[in-house]
Structures are given as structure tokens and as C-alpha cells.
Design a protein around this motif. Structure first.
Motif, PDB file in Angstrom:
ATOM      1  N   MET A  90      28.123  32.200  46.489  1.00 17.01           N
ATOM      2  CA  MET A  90      27.178  31.849  45.431  1.00 17.01           C
ATOM      3  C   MET A  90      26.263  33.031  45.111  1.00 17.01           C
ATOM      4  O   MET A  90      25.982  33.329  43.938  1.00 17.01           O
ATOM      5  CB  MET A  90      26.344  30.635  45.841  1.00 17.01           C
ATOM      6  CG  MET A  90      27.076  29.320  45.779  1.00 17.01           C
ATOM      7  SD  MET A  90      26.019  27.958  46.350  1.00 17.01           S
ATOM      8  CE  MET A  90      27.002  26.544  45.858  1.00 17.01           C
ATOM      9  N   ALA A  91      25.792  33.713  46.157  1.00 17.22           N
ATOM     10  CA  ALA A  91      24.941  34.890  45.943  1.00 17.22           C
ATOM     11  C   ALA A  91      25.715  35.998  45.230  1.00 17.22           C
ATOM     12  O   ALA A  91      25.195  36.654  44.318  1.00 17.22           O
ATOM     13  CB  ALA A  91      24.409  35.392  47.283  1.00 17.22           C
ATOM     14  N   LEU A  92      26.968  36.213  45.628  1.00 13.43           N
ATOM     15  CA  LEU A  92      27.791  37.259  45.017  1.00 13.43           C
ATOM     16  C   LEU A  92      28.078  36.974  43.543  1.00 13.43           C
ATOM     17  O   LEU A  92      28.082  37.884  42.716  1.00 13.43           O
ATOM     18  CB  LEU A  92      29.113  37.389  45.784  1.00 13.43           C
ATOM     19  CG  LEU A  92      29.033  37.984  47.193  1.00 13.43           C
ATOM     20  CD1 LEU A  92      30.395  37.954  47.853  1.00 13.43           C
ATOM     21  CD2 LEU A  92      28.500  39.405  47.152  1.00 13.43           C
ATOM     22  N   PHE A  93      28.318  35.707  43.209  1.00 13.47           N
ATOM     23  CA  PHE A  93      28.601  35.337  41.824  1.00 13.47           C
ATOM     24  C   PHE A  93      27.325  35.336  40.968  1.00 13.47           C
ATOM     25  O   PHE A  93      27.383  35.585  39.766  1.00 13.47           O
ATOM     26  CB  PHE A  93      29.253  33.951  41.781  1.00 13.47           C
ATOM     27  CG  PHE A  93      30.731  33.956  42.025  1.00 13.47           C
ATOM     28  CD1 PHE A  93      31.628  33.608  41.020  1.00 13.47           C
ATOM     29  CD2 PHE A  93      31.251  34.322  43.255  1.00 13.47           C
ATOM     30  CE1 PHE A  93      33.004  33.613  41.237  1.00 13.47           C
ATOM     31  CE2 PHE A  93      32.605  34.334  43.492  1.00 13.47           C
ATOM     32  CZ  PHE A  93      33.489  33.977  42.491  1.00 13.47           C
ATOM     33  N   TYR A  94      26.193  35.036  41.605  1.00 16.54           N
ATOM     34  CA  TYR A  94      24.929  34.912  40.868  1.00 16.54           C
ATOM     35  C   TYR A  94      24.408  36.275  40.412  1.00 16.54           C
ATOM     36  O   TYR A  94      23.843  36.398  39.319  1.00 16.54           O
ATOM     37  CB  TYR A  94      23.902  34.223  41.764  1.00 16.54           C
ATOM     38  CG  TYR A  94      22.590  33.902  41.112  1.00 16.54           C
ATOM     39  CD1 TYR A  94      22.525  33.218  39.894  1.00 16.54           C
ATOM     40  CD2 TYR A  94      21.385  34.266  41.717  1.00 16.54           C
ATOM     41  CE1 TYR A  94      21.305  32.912  39.309  1.00 16.54           C
ATOM     42  CE2 TYR A  94      20.166  33.958  41.138  1.00 16.54           C
ATOM     43  CZ  TYR A  94      20.130  33.284  39.937  1.00 16.54           C
ATOM     44  OH  TYR A  94      18.920  32.987  39.362  1.00 16.54           O
ATOM     45  N   ILE A 120      22.856  26.263  43.834  1.00 20.54           N
ATOM     46  CA  ILE A 120      22.511  27.123  44.972  1.00 20.54           C
ATOM     47  C   ILE A 120      21.466  26.429  45.844  1.00 20.54           C
ATOM     48  O   ILE A 120      21.608  26.354  47.074  1.00 20.54           O
ATOM     49  CB  ILE A 120      22.005  28.497  44.486  1.00 20.54           C
ATOM     50  CG1 ILE A 120      23.157  29.309  43.895  1.00 20.54           C
ATOM     51  CG2 ILE A 120      21.346  29.266  45.630  1.00 20.54           C
ATOM     52  CD1 ILE A 120      22.739  30.595  43.212  1.00 20.54           C
ATOM     53  N   PHE A 121      20.417  25.904  45.220  1.00 25.75           N
ATOM     54  CA  PHE A 121      19.408  25.166  45.996  1.00 25.75           C
ATOM     55  C   PHE A 121      20.009  23.915  46.621  1.00 25.75           C
ATOM     56  O   PHE A 121      19.658  23.545  47.745  1.00 25.75           O
ATOM     57  CB  PHE A 121      18.219  24.799  45.106  1.00 25.75           C
ATOM     58  CG  PHE A 121      17.128  25.830  45.094  1.00 25.75           C
ATOM     59  CD1 PHE A 121      16.229  25.923  46.143  1.00 25.75           C
ATOM     60  CD2 PHE A 121      16.989  26.713  44.035  1.00 25.75           C
ATOM     61  CE1 PHE A 121      15.220  26.872  46.150  1.00 25.75           C
ATOM     62  CE2 PHE A 121      15.992  27.668  44.015  1.00 25.75           C
ATOM     63  CZ  PHE A 121      15.102  27.752  45.078  1.00 25.75           C
ATOM     64  N   SER A 150      24.154  17.965  41.045  1.00 27.63           N
ATOM     65  CA  SER A 150      23.264  19.094  40.782  1.00 27.63           C
ATOM     66  C   SER A 150      23.616  19.783  39.472  1.00 27.63           C
ATOM     67  O   SER A 150      22.741  20.075  38.650  1.00 27.63           O
ATOM     68  CB  SER A 150      23.356  20.093  41.944  1.00 27.63           C
ATOM     69  OG  SER A 150      22.597  21.245  41.681  1.00 27.63           O
ATOM     70  N   ILE A 151      24.894  20.039  39.262  1.00 24.28           N
ATOM     71  CA  ILE A 151      25.350  20.692  38.026  1.00 24.28           C
ATOM     72  C   ILE A 151      25.011  19.837  36.806  1.00 24.28           C
ATOM     73  O   ILE A 151      24.528  20.342  35.781  1.00 24.28           O
ATOM     74  CB  ILE A 151      26.863  20.972  38.109  1.00 24.28           C
ATOM     75  CG1 ILE A 151      27.120  22.090  39.127  1.00 24.28           C
ATOM     76  CG2 ILE A 151      27.424  21.364  36.745  1.00 24.28           C
ATOM     77  CD1 ILE A 151      28.580  22.298  39.465  1.00 24.28           C
ATOM     78  N   ALA A 175      15.288  20.221  49.047  1.00 22.27           N
ATOM     79  CA  ALA A 175      15.658  21.194  50.079  1.00 22.27           C
ATOM     80  C   ALA A 175      14.558  21.321  51.129  1.00 22.27           C
ATOM     81  O   ALA A 175      14.837  21.386  52.336  1.00 22.27           O
ATOM     82  CB  ALA A 175      15.945  22.547  49.440  1.00 22.27           C
ATOM     83  N   LEU A 176      13.303  21.330  50.688  1.00 20.76           N
ATOM     84  CA  LEU A 176      12.169  21.442  51.610  1.00 20.76           C
ATOM     85  C   LEU A 176      12.071  20.211  52.501  1.00 20.76           C
ATOM     86  O   LEU A 176      11.901  20.319  53.734  1.00 20.76           O
ATOM     87  CB  LEU A 176      10.878  21.625  50.819  1.00 20.76           C
ATOM     88  CG  LEU A 176       9.590  21.785  51.632  1.00 20.76           C
ATOM     89  CD1 LEU A 176       9.692  22.975  52.559  1.00 20.76           C
ATOM     90  CD2 LEU A 176       8.393  21.925  50.708  1.00 20.76           C
TER      91      LEU A 176
END
Length: 262
Positions: A90-94, A120-121, A150-151, A175-176
Motif C-alpha cells: 500500500m505504501a509503495l503504490f501510494y 490504508i487506515f 472502506s473503499i 484505528a485508534l
């Protein structure tokens, strides 16, 4: 790795295809350089016109590769490996989505920049659900259901000009809440430190981004602006979330294995 890459890339391409239609024409996104406090360097190519805000995206790529490669050969279940690899991908695609948005200021990239933030969250509650239920009871279909919700929640951006902020706030709050709950049940001092650092990074990500132009009044933030430092905080938020979730996964499931052995 193949399953994680397939699931992330298919979802990514589906969102890209939808973002290139007229479906999101009414979504409120910023499409001008005036939105950012960093001064433009006009003689640089488009992908480096705001050099610091652009190059910080390399940190997402480095962090994603680190979390894909650092655990190679380590002992972990197939499911926990899948969760880790999806989060790293996800980080790589973002990163290229954000970079494209800054370079060309097009609606499609701006929509995708907002949209991808939500799943991501959501991956944090997905991973925590695995920690709480354990490898035997957890199913990939459960993760897919949460990610689909989410989407779809980005539809709020079509209903109201602050719809994205509402959806994002709900994702952060969930998430928190889940993070604090799983820490109280399975955590130790080490995981608590990671959780605190992740929360502080999240706060920095939000506050510094909102104060981008205000902070630019001060010399310290005129080149390395609030938006730049918010992205640094976002990378740190990613990293410490990884640390927190992998630590709790090992701790919780090691405890389960010990009980099973007894």
C-alpha cells in the motif's frame, strides 16, 4: 507475496479506472499550486517543481521495501506475512499517486490521493482483527469485506464537500480505538511505546498539513514546509504502526502457541 501483490494491484487498478471516469467530478479537491506553501522552482521538471514535497515520496518507497524485505526468512505465519506485505505494498503504490498529484495537479490523481488514504487506515483494524481472533479463526474474506466498506465510504465525498474528511476522521478514530483496545489486551511496554509514537506521528501528519501556510510565515518552514513535515510524520506513522502490529502479532500468537503446547 503473490497473493498480496495481486489483491493490492487489482484494487488499485479498479480505483484508477473509476477515478478516470466522470463519477468523481463533483468531489472537492485542490488542483492548484497555491494549495501548497512550498515555493515552486519553475525551471525544474514538473515532477520536481516542488522538490521537497515531491522527493519525500521516496521515503514511502524506502519504508515499504524495508517492511517487505526485512522479515524475509523470519518465522511468521502465512497470514501475518500476507498482512505485512499488503500494508507495505500500500505504501509503495501510494507514493507515485501523491507524486503524480503534485507534478500535474490533475483531478484523477487528487481523487486517488484522497481515496487510497482510507483503505490504508482501515488495514490497521484489519490486522488487529487478525491479532484478536488468531490464525485459525481469521479469514482473508473478512479483510476484503472491511476494505470494501472502506473503499465505498469515499462515496461520502460525493454527498458533501466535507465528506472525505468525515470518512477519514471515522477511519482514524476506528484505528485508534482498536489500537488502544488490543494494546490493553495483548500489549507490553514495548508495544505501548510504538502505539504512542504512531499516534503522535498521526497527530503531526494532520496538524502540520493543516498549518502548512501558517507555518510558512516562519523561516524554518519556508522550504521544508508544514506539508513536507506532515509527510515525514505520515511515513513515521506507517513505520510505527508496522512496529506496533508486528510486535503484538508475535506476542499474542506466541502466547497462543505456548497454551497449545501445554
Amino acid at each position: 507475496m503473490k497473493s498480496a501483490l495481486l489483491h493490492v494491484s487489482v484494487s488499485f487498478m479498479l480505483c484508477v479506472a473509476l477515478a478516470n471516469t466522470r463519477l468523481f467530478d463533483r468531489v472537492d479537491v485542490d488542483l492548484s499550486y497555491e494549495h501548497y506553501a512550498e515555493p515552486r522552482v519553475e525551471h525544474f521538471p514538473a515532477f520536481l517543481r516542488m522538490p521537497f514535497n515531491s522527493l519525500v515520496n521516496l521515503a514511502y518507497i524506502y519504508m515499504g521495501l524495508y517492511w517487505i524485505l526485512s522479515y524475509r526468512g523470519s518465522r511468521e505465519s502465512a497470514q501475518s506475512r500476507y498482512l505485512r506485505e499488503v500494508f507495505a505494498l500500500m505504501a509503495l503504490f501510494y507514493a507515485p499517486v501523491q507524486w503524480t498529484r503534485l507534478a500535474w495537479l490533475q483531478r484523477t490523481a487528487a481523487v486517488l490521493d484522497q481515496w487510497f488514504t482510507l483503505p490504508i487506515f482501515m488495514w490497521v483494524p484489519v490486522w488487529i482483527h487478525f491479532i484478536e481472533r488468531g490464525p485459525v479463526k481469521w479469514r482473508t474474506s473478512q479483510a476484503a469485506s472491511l476494505e470494501l466498506c472502506s473503499i465505498l465510504s469515499y462515496g461520502l465525498a460525493l454527498a458533501h464537500h466535507r465528506g472525505f474528511e468525515l470518512a477519514l476522521g471515522a477511519h482514524v478514530a476506528l484505528a485508534l480505538y482498536k489500537g488502544i483496545r488490543v494494546q490493553l489486551r495483548h500489549g507490553d511496554v514495548r508495544s505501548q511505546a510504538f502505539l504512542v509514537l504512531a499516534v503522535l506521528s498521526c497527530a503531526g501528519f494532520v496538524v502540520l498539513k493543516l498549518l502548512d501556510h501558517w507555518l510558512a510565515k516562519y523561516r524554518l518552514f519556508q522550504r521544508l514546509t508544514g506539508h513536507f513535515w506532515s509527510k515525514v510524520c505520515d511515513v513515521l506513522q506507517f513505520h510505527f504502526s508496522f512496529c506496533f502490529l508486528t510486535s503484538l502479532t508475535q506476542r499474542a500468537h506466541a502466547g497462543c502457541s505456548s497454551l497449545a503446547g501445554d
